[in-house]
Design an enzyme around this catalytic site. Structure first.
Site, mmCIF file in Angstrom:
data_model
loop_
_atom_site.group_PDB
_atom_site.id
_atom_site.type_symbol
_atom_site.label_atom_id
_atom_site.label_comp_id
_atom_site.label_asym_id
_atom_site.label_seq_id
_atom_site.Cartn_x
_atom_site.Cartn_y
_atom_site.Cartn_z
ATOM 1 N N THR A 77 34.300 41.637 40.166
ATOM 2 C CA THR A 77 33.839 40.632 38.955
ATOM 3 C C THR A 77 34.326 39.202 39.507
ATOM 4 O O THR A 77 33.572 38.340 39.526
ATOM 5 C CB THR A 77 34.286 41.147 37.622
ATOM 6 O OG1 THR A 77 33.764 42.479 37.636
ATOM 7 C CG2 THR A 77 33.770 40.120 36.543
ATOM 8 N N VAL A 78 35.650 39.013 39.896
ATOM 9 C CA VAL A 78 35.995 37.836 39.802
ATOM 10 C C VAL A 78 36.039 37.219 41.363
ATOM 11 O O VAL A 78 35.403 36.036 41.590
ATOM 12 C CB VAL A 78 37.631 37.820 39.729
ATOM 13 C CG1 VAL A 78 38.044 36.500 39.996
ATOM 14 C CG2 VAL A 78 38.089 38.294 38.435
ATOM 15 N N ALA A 89 35.338 40.476 52.109
ATOM 16 C CA ALA A 89 35.371 42.035 52.579
ATOM 17 C C ALA A 89 35.444 42.734 51.130
ATOM 18 O O ALA A 89 35.843 42.478 50.200
ATOM 19 C CB ALA A 89 36.921 42.304 53.256
ATOM 20 N N LYS A 108 48.705 40.034 38.904
ATOM 21 C CA LYS A 108 49.943 39.815 38.191
ATOM 22 C C LYS A 108 50.868 41.103 38.388
ATOM 23 O O LYS A 108 52.123 40.767 38.415
ATOM 24 C CB LYS A 108 49.930 39.540 36.780
ATOM 25 C CG LYS A 108 49.370 40.569 35.896
ATOM 26 C CD LYS A 108 47.615 40.198 35.483
ATOM 27 C CE LYS A 108 46.671 40.124 36.031
ATOM 28 N NZ LYS A 108 45.110 39.665 35.769
ATOM 29 N N LYS A 163 52.606 39.225 33.069
ATOM 30 C CA LYS A 163 52.460 38.114 32.682
ATOM 31 C C LYS A 163 53.619 37.462 32.523
ATOM 32 O O LYS A 163 53.929 36.237 32.820
ATOM 33 C CB LYS A 163 51.071 37.990 31.856
ATOM 34 C CG LYS A 163 49.757 38.230 32.511
ATOM 35 C CD LYS A 163 48.751 38.507 31.409
ATOM 36 C CE LYS A 163 47.459 38.784 32.297
ATOM 37 N NZ LYS A 163 46.630 39.329 31.194
HETATM 38 N N1 HSE Z 1 42.812 42.994 30.979
HETATM 39 C C1 HSE Z 1 43.325 41.679 30.841
HETATM 40 C C2 HSE Z 1 42.938 41.163 29.490
HETATM 41 C C3 HSE Z 1 42.755 40.751 31.949
HETATM 42 O O1 HSE Z 1 42.211 41.879 28.686
HETATM 43 O O2 HSE Z 1 43.225 40.070 29.116
HETATM 44 C C4 HSE Z 1 43.470 40.858 33.125
HETATM 45 O O3 HSE Z 1 44.896 40.404 33.115
#
Ligand code: HSE
Length: 443
Positions: free
Chosen positions: A18-19, A48, A110, A210
Site C-alpha cells: 500500500t505505502v 522490487a 518501526k 513508536k
Molecule cells: N496499524 C497502525 C495503526 C499503522 O493502526 O495506526 C501502522 O503503524
C-alpha cells in the site's frame, strides 16, 4: 554531488504494498513540485516486489520492476533505498546490507527500528550512510523531524501520543456508538483500518514500538521494548467508557513518556484524559502527539497516522532530506537519533511499580451494608486516597458496579490493594482499572 544535481537522485524501493504504491504515485504526481523544492529530481530507478501483481496500475516501465530486492541493494548506481517491506525478517537483512553498502536508507519500519535499533545504527555508522524514518511514527505527522530538529533547543519534559489509528477508531466507536470491543474491532476491519491479525495494534505493541523511538529521540537515551509497560484495549467495555464520560473523561490508548527526577517513565495503556484535553477530541483513525518542552511549552501534532498517501508523504519528506544532503555534501548533518553519539547515555527507566498517577477502579460488588467500608479500608491500608465514589444503580440480586476514582497513588500500592479487594467475599469479579492522566489538584 554534481551527479545528483544533473541526473537526479536514484531511489530503489523495496516493497510495493500500500505505502510503496503510494510512493510511486506521489513521486509521479508531484514530481516537479518536489524537484522545485529539492533542487534535483527524485526518480525510482528500481522497484522490487516478489508479487508481480503489486505493480499493476502503476506508471512503471519494465526496466524499473524486479522481483529481486537484493539486486537493488547491491546496485552501486542507487544511493538511496526505501524499505517498505515491513516485518523483521527479510526487511532487516536488506536494510543491514544496504547500510553496510554505505547507502542511505529510508524506512517506515518501526518494529524493526525499535527491536534492532542498536544493530541498525551500528551498520549505518560503519557504512557511513544516513537513516531516515519519518513514516515510522504517526504517518504524515512530522514527529521525527519535530523531535530531531525543531525542538532541539528544548529539554523535553513529557510526551503524550495517540499513535495507533486502529485503536483510536475502535475506542471512538465504543465511545460514540456504545459498541462492544468485538463489534468495534470488526467495524475497524471492515473499514480497512485493522489488519486481519490485529494483535499488534490492539495489544498496544505497535504503539510501544513508536514510543520507543520517541523516547530515544526526546530524551537521548536508548530504551528497550522491555522497559516500556504495555497494556492493550481489548478488555475495555462500553460501560467503563460511559462511566469515564460521566466523570468528564475520554478513554484513549496513550503512549506516555515523562521525565521524573533523573529517570524517564515510558508506558502505553488505556488512559482516561479530561474532555478539555485536545487529545480527547482526536477521533476515528486520527493520530496526535503532544510534546512538552521547557521553552516551547505544549506543541500538538495531529494528522493521519497511516494509509497510502499520508505515509508516502512522510517517505517523500525523508527522500527530500536525503537528496538535499547529498546535493550539499551535508552528510549526517543531523544525527540519526537527534543527539551526538557521545551524548547518548542510558537514563534510568522508572519501573512501572514506581509510577504515581490517578486511577479509575470499577468493582462488581454485592449491594450490601458495609461493602464500601471494606473496600475503603483496603485502599486506606495501602495508602490510597479516594477522590470520589459512585454506585451505579441498584440490583435486588447480583452485583452492582461501584466506581472509584483515586488521588495520586503508587502503581505497586494499587496492584496490591486490587488483589486484596478481589479476594473479598463481597466482590464478584476482578476489578477493572484504568489509569488517569491529569494533574491531581485536589490531592
Ligand atoms: N496499524 C497502525 C495503526 C499503522 O493502526 O495506526 C501502522 O503503524
Amino acid at each position: 554531488m554534481g551527479k545528483v544535481k544533473e541526473q537526479g537522485l536514484a531511489v530503489g524501493l523495496l516493497g510495493c504494498g500500500t505505502v510503496g504504491r503510494g510512493l510511486v504515485k506521489l513521486l509521479s504526481q508531484n514530481r516537479q513540485l518536489v524537484q522545485a523544492r529539492v533542487g534535483a529530481p527524485l526518480f525510482l530507478a528500481k522497484v522490487a516486489d516478489t508479487n508481480p501483481a503489486a505493480f499493476e496500475g502503476l506508471e512503471l516501465d519494465s526496466s524499473q520492476k524486479t522481483g529481486d530486492a537484493l539486486s537493488i541493494v547491491d546496485d552501486p548506481r542507487i544511493p538511496v533505498i526505501v524499505e517498505l517491506i515491513g516485518g523483521q525478517g527479510v526487511a532487516k537483512d536488506l536494510m543491514l546490507r544496504a547500510l553496510g553498502n554505505g547507502k542511505t536508507v529510508v524506512t517506515a519500519n518501526k518494529a524493526l527500528l525499535a527491536t534492532w535499533g542498536r544493530d541498525i545504527l551500528e551498520a549505518a555508522r560503519k557504512g557511513g550512510g544516513e537513516l531516515f524514518f519519518e513514516a515510522a511514527v504517526g504517518g504524515c505527522m512530522p514527529v521525527i523531524k519535530t523531535l530531531r530538529e525543531t525542538l532541539a533547543g528544548n529539554r523535553i519534559l513529557a510526551l503524550y501520543g495517540i499513535l495507533n489509528g486502529t485503536c483510536n477508531y475502535i475506542l471512538s466507536r465504543i465511545t460514540f456508538e456504545n459498541l462492544s470491543f468485538e463489534d468495534a474491532l470488526q467495524k475497524a476491519q471492515e473499514a480497512g483500518f485493522a489488519e486481519a491479525d490485529p494483535f499488534l495494534d490492539i495489544s498496544g505493541g505497535d504503539t510501544r514500538h513508536k514510543l520507543a523511538l520517541c523516547v530515544s529521540l526526546a530524551f537521548g537515551t536508548p530504551v528497550g521494548l522491555e522497559d516500556i509497560f504495555v497494556e492493550g484495549i481489548s478488555h475495555l467495555t462500553p460501560d467503563d467508557i460511559a462511566f469515564a464520560q460521566e466523570f468528564g473523561y475520554r478513554v484513549k490508548l496513550l503512549a506516555i513518556a515523562k521525565r521524573t527526577g533523573n529517570a524517564v517513565q515510558a508506558r502505553v495503556h488505556p488512559t482516561m484524559i479530561p474532555m478539555y484535553n485536545m487529545l480527547s477530541n482526536v477521533s476515528g483513525p486520527m493520530n496526535a502527539l503532544t510534546l512538552v518542552g521547557d521553552a516551547c511549552g505544549e506543541v500538538v501534532l495531529y494528522g493521519q497516522g497511516a494509509g497510502m498517501m499520508p505515509t508516502a508523504s512522510a517517505v517523500v519528506s525523508d527522500l527530500a532530506d536525503a537528496a538535499r544532503n547529498l546535493l550539499c555534501g551535508a552528510h549526517n548533518r543531523i544525527p540519526i537519533m537527534g543527539w551526538q553519539e557521545r551524548d547518548i547515555s542510558p537514563l534510568p527507566i522508572l519501573p512501572m511499580d514506581e509510577v504515581v498517577t490517578r486511577y479509575y477502579i470499577r468493582l462488581a460488588a454485592l449491594d450490601r451494608p458495609g461493602v464500601l467500608s471494606k473496600v475503603a479500608g483496603v485502599l486506606g491500608d495501602n495508602g490510597i486516597s479516594i477522590s470520589s465514589v459512585h454506585q451505579k444503580g441498584r440490583h435486588i440480586e447480583g452485583p452492582v458496579p461501584i466506581v472509584l476514582l483515586t488521588h495520586d497513588a503508587k502503581e505497586s500500592n494499587i496492584q496490591k490493594a486490587l488483589k486484596e479487594i478481589a479476594a473479598l467475599a463481597v466482590i464478584a469479579a476482578d476489578p477493572v482499572l484504568i489509569r488517569i492522566e491529569e494533574e491531581d489538584e485536589t490531592a
